[in-house]
Design an enzyme around this catalytic site. Structure first.
Site, PDB file in Angstrom:
ATOM      1  N   ASN A 133      -5.165  -6.659  -8.163  1.00 56.57           N
ATOM      2  CA  ASN A 133      -3.757  -6.755  -7.042  1.00 56.57           C
ATOM      3  C   ASN A 133      -3.970  -8.218  -6.252  1.00 56.57           C
ATOM      4  O   ASN A 133      -3.089  -9.050  -6.177  1.00 56.57           O
ATOM      5  CB  ASN A 133      -3.774  -5.732  -5.937  1.00 56.57           C
ATOM      6  N   ASP A 134      -5.067  -8.405  -5.805  1.00 59.06           N
ATOM      7  CA  ASP A 134      -5.318  -9.732  -4.795  1.00 59.06           C
ATOM      8  C   ASP A 134      -5.690 -10.806  -5.986  1.00 59.06           C
ATOM      9  O   ASP A 134      -5.252 -11.771  -5.582  1.00 59.06           O
ATOM     10  CB  ASP A 134      -6.614  -9.396  -3.939  1.00 59.06           C
ATOM     11  N   GLU A 184     -11.628 -10.472  -6.953  1.00 54.89           N
ATOM     12  CA  GLU A 184     -10.301 -10.491  -6.482  1.00 54.89           C
ATOM     13  C   GLU A 184      -9.987 -11.738  -6.081  1.00 54.89           C
ATOM     14  O   GLU A 184      -8.790 -12.037  -5.341  1.00 54.89           O
ATOM     15  CB  GLU A 184     -10.011  -9.301  -5.639  1.00 54.89           C
ATOM     16  N   ARG A 240       1.565 -10.896  -2.193  1.00 53.88           N
ATOM     17  CA  ARG A 240       1.792  -9.642  -2.789  1.00 53.88           C
ATOM     18  C   ARG A 240       2.645  -8.701  -1.816  1.00 53.88           C
ATOM     19  O   ARG A 240       3.414  -7.657  -2.363  1.00 53.88           O
ATOM     20  CB  ARG A 240       0.610  -8.824  -3.230  1.00 53.88           C
ATOM     21  N   HIS A 263       0.890  -1.259  -0.241  1.00 55.51           N
ATOM     22  CA  HIS A 263       0.099   0.216   0.029  1.00 55.51           C
ATOM     23  C   HIS A 263       1.086   1.358  -0.062  1.00 55.51           C
ATOM     24  O   HIS A 263       0.217   2.295  -0.282  1.00 55.51           O
ATOM     25  CB  HIS A 263      -0.869  -0.117   1.053  1.00 55.51           C
ATOM     26  N   CYS A 321     -10.280  -1.842 -10.713  1.00 56.66           N
ATOM     27  CA  CYS A 321      -9.898  -0.878  -9.889  1.00 56.66           C
ATOM     28  C   CYS A 321      -8.486  -1.366  -9.234  1.00 56.66           C
ATOM     29  O   CYS A 321      -7.866  -0.527  -8.519  1.00 56.66           O
ATOM     30  CB  CYS A 321     -10.775  -0.663  -8.853  1.00 56.66           C
TER      31      CYS A 321
END
Ligand code: PEP
Ligand code: MG
Length: 543
Positions: free
Chosen positions: A452-453, A429, A463, A188, A500
């Protein structure tokens, strides 16, 4: 000149002073003293310095965020001068013949506990303020800067690692760039750098030594390196590079106000991702057509206790009103994995990415979930709010969410509280959600793919694990096939689908996504205009 490398998470060049961020852990030792008067003098002097710091913060906040928000610094000044606090510190020093640090830390703990135990909610909230002033005094005594940046000018921040809870508290206007030794490209901190549109490196081999403080640095985010005390030639070359970047940015500015439409007429929702109400200015400045992902968990991470319904309502309402009728998709809290919040009281897990996180917390702790939903429903009466649920794996979860939504609305009805009619969607996700996406599409208004996930869970790659960055491949054919599958499922059931995750802003894939029929791209604010450029140059029929 010294040169170190790192993995780039956002391009561009930053030139400025270096600042080593060290964690704010004041391990206070109890030390016996012979000279209690000298310890008391050290305490009085620290109070004086802290008062000056707070005055500066107050004046700055007054200019930037207005009187109401600046008031907190006045409250802290009052607390520093509070007689009870002062007497307690003096008493501990005198009666125990100990150092000022110990007396302050002890007083801070006692007062914070006392406030936490009070019935009145406002007074309970003061516990965090007592801790804050105590930390400030300890920082002054140890000669460190407090949780962040002790400089009048913006700096290049160098750190071992930065937790999301640390970055949210930083004064972003003082940060030119991040360089961390740890952290992965999908952490993040990396996402924050992209949101802020500043050059950043992670996994750097830079030496973490206090001696770098104040020295000149250059971060070359495009080529993944950082220079300390650059020579003339490097400085000139980098300044030239910076000017070029600036020109590119200015060129993109001409795209402001233009529609997000392909050459053959398909309109795309080009939205922005935010983590915070403070990101709004960037969103509006970059002309996003809406917000595709508001990571609401950052509201929780910024606090020491659960945000109340009223606090959340005020934030969601402000975002909705600021976006003036444009769609604002707020994701319910995605706490867990790397976004840990102590006051949730969650057990330590061996495998937190696959643990109790996001919607799983909400469904097992409905009181937390309902507070957020009430705030969201109420705020939806003031703007175009949509609600989005993270980490969905199947229909059962969605059905349970729907039941809770009904309960929340019934409660609001019975209390005569107004609410709107928000659209509801889910994040795709997990591979399971991809596989059952056709069934899921029957139940919701939209899908937003969290790449991302999705990459993490599909490729079985943590990640957060920087050692696996070379294996973390969001361009993997399996991921692209999944995105296509989700788009087809959504369209077969007549709902829209967006992306997203960070991949949504990958300019190498924009055309591919448009070809797949993706209807929405939600990207960091700094990327909006670059993505708009590609959309406007694309003819989907020709692809
Ligand atoms: C994602 O997983 O792609 C996503 C957008 O959510 P986060 O990065 O906050 O987990
Ligand atoms: Mg996610």
């Amino acid at each position: 000149m010294e040169r170190y490398t790192g993995k780039s998470v956002f391009g561009g060049v930053a030139i400025g002073k270096l600042f080593l961020y060290e964690k704010d852990e004041h391990q206070v030792k109890r030390v016996k003293t012979e000279d209690n008067d000298a310890e008391k003098q050290r305490y009085y002097k620290a109070v004086e310095t802290a008062m000056e710091e707070l005055q500066k913060l107050h004046d700055k906040a007054l200019k930037e965020v207005g009187e109401a928000n600046a008031a907190i610094f006045e409250i802290h000044q009052m607390m520093l001068e509070d007689d009870d606090y002062k007497e307690s510190v003096e008493h501990i020093i005198d009666s125990q013949m100990v150092n000022a640090e110990y007396a302050i830390a002890q007083t801070g703990d006692n007062f914070a506990q006392m406030f936490s135990a009070m019935d009145d909610e406002y007074m309970r909230g003061r516990a965090a303020d007592v801790k804050d002033i105590t930390e400030r005094l300890l920082s002054v005594l140890s000669g460190d800067s407090q949780s962040g940046i002790n400089s009048d000018e913006p700096v290049i921040m160098v750190a071992d690692d930065l937790a999301p809870s640390e970055t949210v508290q930083m004064d972003k206007s003082k940060i030119l760039s991040f360089v961390t030794v740890k952290g992965s490209v999908n952490s993040h901190t990396a996402i924050l750098a992209r949101t802020m549109g500043i050059p950043a490196l992670i996994g750097s081999d830079i030496k973490l030594d206090k001696s770098i403080n104040g020295r000149q640095g250059i971060v070359d985010g495009t080529n993944g390196c950082i220079y300390i005390d650059p020579d003339e030639e490097t400085l000139e070359r980098m300044k030239k590079e910076m000017r070029k970047e600036q020109e590119k940015k200015e060129l993109l500015q001409t795209l402001k106000g233009k529609e997000d439409v392909t050459l053959d007429g398909k309109k795309i929702k080009l939205y922005a991702n935010i983590g915070n109400i403070r990101d709004l200015a960037n969103v509006i400045n970059n002309d996003a057509a809406g917000i595709g992902l508001f990571r609401s968990e950052f509201i929780y991470l910024e606090r020491d206790t659960f945000p109340t319904e009223e606090e959340q309502f005020a934030i969601y309402r402000t975002v909705a009103e600021s976006m003036a009728g444009k769609q604002v998709i707020i994701r319910t809290l995605d706490i867990g994995a790397d976004k840990q919040c102590d006051y949730f009281g969650l057990d330590k897990e061996d495998n937190p990415a696959m643990g109790l996180r996001a919607i799983r917390i909400c469904l097992t702790r409905p009181e937390i979930f309902k507070t957020q939903l009430r705030a969201l429903y109420r705020a939806s009466a003031f703007g175009n709010i949509s609600i989005m649920y993270p980490m969905i794996t199947g229909v059962k979860e969605v059905d349970r969410i729907k039941e809770i939504e009904i309960e929340v609305k019934a409660e609001l009805d019975s209390q005569g509280i107004e609410y709107g009619n928000p659209q509801t969607g889910i994040m795709i996700e997990t591979p399971a959600a991809v596989i059952v996406s056709r069934e899921l599409a029957k139940k919701v208004d939209f899908f937003s793919i969290g790449t991302n996930d999705l990459t993490q869970y599909t490729l079985a790659i943590d990640r957060q694990n920087t050692k696996l960055d070379d294996f973390y491949d969001p361009h993997h054919p399996a991921i692209l096939a999944m995105i296509k599958m989700v788009a087809d499922s959504a369209h077969a059931e007549g709902i829209w689908v967006g992306i997203c995750g960070e991949l949504g802003g990958d300019l190498n894939l924009t055309k591919e996504f448009l070809k797949m029929g993706i209807d929405e791209l939600s990207v960091s604010a700094g990327k909006i205009l670059s993505v708009r450029k590609v959309i406007r140059e694309t003819n989907i029929c020709e692809l």
